[in-house]
Design an enzyme around this catalytic site. Structure first.
Site, PDB file in Angstrom:
ATOM      1  N   ASN A  25      32.049  26.181  29.031  1.00 50.51           N
ATOM      2  CA  ASN A  25      33.115  26.863  28.301  1.00 50.51           C
ATOM      3  C   ASN A  25      33.848  25.970  27.311  1.00 50.51           C
ATOM      4  O   ASN A  25      34.866  26.359  26.755  1.00 50.51           O
ATOM      5  CB  ASN A  25      34.065  27.532  29.292  1.00 50.51           C
ATOM      6  CG  ASN A  25      33.391  28.732  29.958  1.00 50.51           C
ATOM      7  OD1 ASN A  25      32.311  29.151  29.530  1.00 50.51           O
ATOM      8  ND2 ASN A  25      34.001  29.267  30.998  1.00 50.51           N
ATOM      9  N   ARG A  98      29.109  35.444  23.926  1.00 47.86           N
ATOM     10  CA  ARG A  98      30.419  35.817  23.362  1.00 47.86           C
ATOM     11  C   ARG A  98      30.888  34.823  22.302  1.00 47.86           C
ATOM     12  O   ARG A  98      31.888  35.041  21.637  1.00 47.86           O
ATOM     13  CB  ARG A  98      31.468  35.887  24.473  1.00 47.86           C
ATOM     14  CG  ARG A  98      31.128  36.898  25.538  1.00 47.86           C
ATOM     15  CD  ARG A  98      32.280  37.177  26.444  1.00 47.86           C
ATOM     16  NE  ARG A  98      33.418  37.737  25.755  1.00 47.86           N
ATOM     17  CZ  ARG A  98      33.460  38.976  25.290  1.00 47.86           C
ATOM     18  NH1 ARG A  98      32.441  39.778  25.419  1.00 47.86           N
ATOM     19  NH2 ARG A  98      34.535  39.423  24.667  1.00 47.86           N
ATOM     20  N   CYS A 122      28.934  38.125  30.143  1.00 52.78           N
ATOM     21  CA  CYS A 122      28.771  38.769  31.438  1.00 52.78           C
ATOM     22  C   CYS A 122      29.497  40.097  31.523  1.00 52.78           C
ATOM     23  O   CYS A 122      30.586  40.260  30.977  1.00 52.78           O
ATOM     24  CB  CYS A 122      29.285  37.819  32.520  1.00 52.78           C
ATOM     25  SG  CYS A 122      28.154  36.457  32.774  1.00 52.78           S
ATOM     26  N   ASP A 312      36.427  32.239  37.592  1.00 50.65           N
ATOM     27  CA  ASP A 312      35.009  31.880  37.722  1.00 50.65           C
ATOM     28  C   ASP A 312      34.705  31.177  39.052  1.00 50.65           C
ATOM     29  O   ASP A 312      33.547  31.017  39.415  1.00 50.65           O
ATOM     30  CB  ASP A 312      34.600  30.969  36.561  1.00 50.65           C
ATOM     31  CG  ASP A 312      35.038  31.549  35.244  1.00 50.65           C
ATOM     32  OD1 ASP A 312      34.329  32.394  34.704  1.00 50.65           O
ATOM     33  OD2 ASP A 312      36.137  31.186  34.770  1.00 50.65           O
ATOM     34  N   VAL A 334      42.191  38.528  36.561  1.00 49.36           N
ATOM     35  CA  VAL A 334      41.782  38.185  35.186  1.00 49.36           C
ATOM     36  C   VAL A 334      40.793  39.212  34.633  1.00 49.36           C
ATOM     37  O   VAL A 334      40.924  39.656  33.481  1.00 49.36           O
ATOM     38  CB  VAL A 334      41.200  36.755  35.126  1.00 49.36           C
ATOM     39  CG1 VAL A 334      40.774  36.405  33.707  1.00 49.36           C
ATOM     40  CG2 VAL A 334      42.226  35.742  35.640  1.00 49.36           C
ATOM     41  N   ARG A 420      21.914  30.649  31.607  1.00 52.42           N
ATOM     42  CA  ARG A 420      22.978  30.719  30.597  1.00 52.42           C
ATOM     43  C   ARG A 420      24.029  29.638  30.807  1.00 52.42           C
ATOM     44  O   ARG A 420      24.631  29.152  29.854  1.00 52.42           O
ATOM     45  CB  ARG A 420      23.687  32.079  30.674  1.00 52.42           C
ATOM     46  CG  ARG A 420      23.223  33.075  29.653  1.00 52.42           C
ATOM     47  CD  ARG A 420      24.235  34.190  29.492  1.00 52.42           C
ATOM     48  NE  ARG A 420      25.532  33.674  29.077  1.00 52.42           N
ATOM     49  CZ  ARG A 420      26.698  34.168  29.473  1.00 52.42           C
ATOM     50  NH1 ARG A 420      26.739  35.187  30.302  1.00 52.42           N
ATOM     51  NH2 ARG A 420      27.827  33.653  29.059  1.00 52.42           N
TER      52      ARG A 420
HETATM   53  N1  EPU Z   1      41.204  40.193  26.704  1.00 56.38           N
HETATM   54  C1  EPU Z   1      41.596  41.289  25.994  1.00 56.38           C
HETATM   55  N2  EPU Z   1      41.439  41.275  24.620  1.00 56.38           N
HETATM   56  C2  EPU Z   1      40.895  40.203  23.965  1.00 56.38           C
HETATM   57  C3  EPU Z   1      40.514  39.073  24.707  1.00 56.38           C
HETATM   58  C4  EPU Z   1      40.665  39.090  26.086  1.00 56.38           C
HETATM   59  O1  EPU Z   1      42.079  42.279  26.558  1.00 56.38           O
HETATM   60  O2  EPU Z   1      40.772  40.260  22.730  1.00 56.38           O
HETATM   61  C5  EPU Z   1      41.333  40.194  28.173  1.00 56.38           C
HETATM   62  C6  EPU Z   1      39.963  40.209  28.861  1.00 56.38           C
HETATM   63  O3  EPU Z   1      39.433  41.498  28.932  1.00 56.38           O
HETATM   64  C7  EPU Z   1      40.273  39.608  30.207  1.00 56.38           C
HETATM   65  C8  EPU Z   1      41.379  38.601  29.888  1.00 56.38           C
HETATM   66  O4  EPU Z   1      41.917  38.986  28.617  1.00 56.38           O
HETATM   67  O5  EPU Z   1      40.769  40.590  31.069  1.00 56.38           O
HETATM   68  C9  EPU Z   1      40.928  37.162  29.830  1.00 56.38           C
HETATM   69  O6  EPU Z   1      39.863  37.017  28.911  1.00 56.38           O
HETATM   70  P1  EPU Z   1      39.644  35.666  28.089  1.00 56.38           P
HETATM   71  O7  EPU Z   1      39.725  35.975  26.636  1.00 56.38           O
HETATM   72  O8  EPU Z   1      40.542  34.626  28.638  1.00 56.38           O
HETATM   73  O9  EPU Z   1      38.141  35.330  28.453  1.00 56.38           O
HETATM   74  P2  EPU Z   1      36.997  34.828  27.492  1.00 56.38           P
HETATM   75  O10 EPU Z   1      37.506  33.870  26.499  1.00 56.38           O
HETATM   76  O11 EPU Z   1      36.180  35.988  27.035  1.00 56.38           O
HETATM   77  C10 EPU Z   1      36.417  32.700  28.887  1.00 56.38           C
HETATM   78  C11 EPU Z   1      35.190  32.196  29.586  1.00 56.38           C
HETATM   79  C12 EPU Z   1      34.979  32.977  30.870  1.00 56.38           C
HETATM   80  C13 EPU Z   1      36.215  32.813  31.740  1.00 56.38           C
HETATM   81  C14 EPU Z   1      37.451  33.285  30.973  1.00 56.38           C
HETATM   82  C15 EPU Z   1      38.731  33.089  31.750  1.00 56.38           C
HETATM   83  C16 EPU Z   1      33.807  31.436  27.796  1.00 56.38           C
HETATM   84  C17 EPU Z   1      32.589  31.622  26.984  1.00 56.38           C
HETATM   85  N3  EPU Z   1      34.040  32.346  28.728  1.00 56.38           N
HETATM   86  O12 EPU Z   1      36.121  34.051  28.558  1.00 56.38           O
HETATM   87  O13 EPU Z   1      33.879  32.378  31.515  1.00 56.38           O
HETATM   88  O14 EPU Z   1      36.055  33.576  32.896  1.00 56.38           O
HETATM   89  O15 EPU Z   1      37.553  32.572  29.728  1.00 56.38           O
HETATM   90  O16 EPU Z   1      38.930  31.741  32.027  1.00 56.38           O
HETATM   91  O17 EPU Z   1      34.549  30.472  27.635  1.00 56.38           O
HETATM   92  C18 EPU Z   1      31.989  32.287  32.884  1.00 56.38           C
HETATM   93  O18 EPU Z   1      31.951  31.080  32.604  1.00 56.38           O
HETATM   94  O19 EPU Z   1      31.237  32.817  33.743  1.00 56.38           O
HETATM   95  C19 EPU Z   1      32.954  33.136  32.182  1.00 56.38           C
HETATM   96  C20 EPU Z   1      32.930  34.460  32.237  1.00 56.38           C
END
Ligand code: EPU
Length: 446
Positions: A25, A98, A122, A312, A334, A420
């Site tokens: 990440n 993503r 995911c 995670d 989350v 992945r």
């Molecule tokens: N959210 C929104 N709108 C947005 C963005 C996020 O509603 O525009 C919501 C999401 O739906 C969720 C929450 O905010 O309910 C948190 O999402 P976040 O944006 O923090 O997650 P992300 O950036 O998409 C990254 C990691 C995830 C990890 C999360 C939380 C990457 C590529 N992915 O996702 O990692 O779970 O932060 O720490 O960095 C994994 O490694 O398996 C994984 C899913």
């Protein structure tokens, strides 16, 4: 595809040592950051995982030269000739990850326009990107959505702005950072995510010449500069992978030394691991995790943004909790659908009941929205090998842990998804003495 199916003969403790490398990440995002520089960047400790390959492909489509360096796990990224990519070529990456959404700011700065394909990642909830597009509009971008993806244009240089995120989203915080560093003027970001991977990305950007200060209360202040250079950076270790192996040690009554794991990013996990009854020992090179014998203890657990218990970590730990004595409560705050993987654990003999209510903690965004986001795990349960289909990255690794802890053989489908985010997981499993077998092979007993 034969290598997409794995036979796991469970019931043996995982024992031995594995090495982890840079965080999934952080690494792909640091690769995107290289787009912002005028000169080449050097990223070290890069794991060989699918998300890195996807971003490498996307960078190359945009004229960035990416080659491996002399050091193992080193990438040299040269963005001297950034150019527009063919939309059909970009679209071929649709659904693969993503990370493409994070190309928006850097491409708007470098080219004045960007095309972002449909996103993958995911299936653990709706995963909208509304925060991302909202902040890009605030920076001055115009956005048009089309069936095949999203077109963005920056009619003039993007400008600094005041942003308050509705939720401390990791991705939206990264979007702001990668856009604000070259925007004109100051950007103030409130309610930012402060995960260690974000802090490491800030370090990368600071090395490139950015001016970013982290305040108290999730506030980040970014003063835009006119130009950035390259960076030389060693990615922080993957604390999520480290915790996955720690849970594998606990659930299989094993003993795993995770070389490369660091205490500082894992303090919350380590506290919980200890409460459940796991043992660990930190040294300068890594962390040893083991099951000390005796009963594991049931706990109440709530996932949260950093410095809370990372979402995670939840799925692998739930497998270990099936072996704990008593009722554990897990409240996932989350992602709204990150407990669906427990159905297969029940099929293996676990006793996990899902609830729509916010159990055992503070009310969260999902309580009033009918999502089954709380679980009660009743243990200890004897797990029996089963037929499993991998649903998502962490859920998939959790199925592997469950299959390894179970009595008998499990057939695990969709194993390729693990690539992945888990580097060389097959050889790591074998190094730890797991009895795993690809269908084309003879049984392997290591
Ligand atoms: N959210 C929104 N709108 C947005 C963005 C996020 O509603 O525009 C919501 C999401 O739906 C969720 C929450 O905010 O309910 C948190 O999402 P976040 O944006 O923090 O997650 P992300 O950036 O998409 C990254 C990691 C995830 C990890 C999360 C939380 C990457 C590529 N992915 O996702 O990692 O779970 O932060 O720490 O960095 C994994 O490694 O398996 C994984 C899913």
């Amino acid at each position: 595809m034969t290598d997409d199916l794995l036979l796991v003969h469970g019931g043996n403790p995982l024992e031995g040592e594995i090495q982890i490398r840079g965080a999934k990440n952080l690494v792909p995002k640091a690769m995107v950051a290289a787009l912002l520089g005028q000169g080449p960047s050097r990223l070290r400790n890069v794991p060989d995982i699918r998300d890195v390959k996807v971003v490498r492909g996307l960078l190359q489509l945009h004229g960035v030269t990416v080659r491996t360096g002399d050091e193992d796990g080193e990438l040299i990224l040269d963005p001297s000739h950034v150019e527009s990519a063919n939309v059909a070529d970009i679209d071929a990456h649709a659904g693969s990850s993503r990370i493409p959404i994070l190309f928006c700011g850097p491409l708007l700065h470098r080219l004045g326009h960007a095309f972002i394909p449909g996103l993958g990642g995911c299936d653990i909830g709706g995963r909208p990107v509304d925060f991302h597009f909202e902040v890009l509009r605030q920076f001055g971008a115009t956005i048009e959505k089309h069936p095949q993806g999203t077109y963005l244009v920056a009619p003039q240089r993007l400008h600094g702005t005041k942003i308050e995120l509705p939720y401390p989203s990791v991705g939206a915080t990264e979007q702001v950072l990668l856009t604000a560093v070259l925007a004109e003027g100051v950007t103030e970001l409130r309610n930012a995510a402060v995960e260690p991977e974000i802090v490491d990305l800030i370090c990368v950007l600071q090395k490139m010449g950015a001016i970013i200060s982290m305040g108290t209360d999730r506030t980040i202040l970014i003063t835009g500069v006119d130009e950035l250079g390259g960076y030389n950076h060693k990615a922080l270790p993957d604390r999520l992978e480290a915790a996955s192996w720690a849970c594998a040690a606990l659930a299989t009554k094993g003993d795993i030394y995770v070389r490369g794991a660091r205490q500082i990013e894992m303090m919350t996990f380590l506290n919980t691991f200890r409460k459940v009854g796991g043992a660990f020992e930190v040294d300068d090179e890594g962390i040893r995790f083991w099951h000390p014998g005796g009963e594991l203890k049931a706990i109440a657990l709530e996932t949260d943004v950093h410095p809370g218990f990372q979402t995670d970590w939840q799925q692998p730990l739930v497998v270990a909790l099936t072996q704990a004595n008593g009722l554990s409560i897990v409240h996932e705050t989350v992602y709204e659908s990150r407990l669906g993987f427990t159905g297969a654990l029940n099929q293996m003999g676990a006793h996990i009941q899902l609830y729509r209510e916010c159990l055992g903690g503070t009310p969260c965004r999902f309580g009033a929205r009918n999502f089954r986001h709380s679980a009660v795990v009743s243990g200890p349960s004897k797990l029996i090998g089963s037929e499993l289909v991998i649903p998502d990255l962490r859920g998939g690794f959790s199925y592997l842990i469950a299959a390894l802890a179970a009595e008998g053989t499990s057939t695990v489908h969709g194993i390729d998804l693990i690539n992945r985010g888990y580097e060389n997981f097959m050889s790591k499993l074998r190094d730890l003495g797991a009895h795993v077998e690809l269908p084309a092979e003879q049984p392997v007993t290591v």
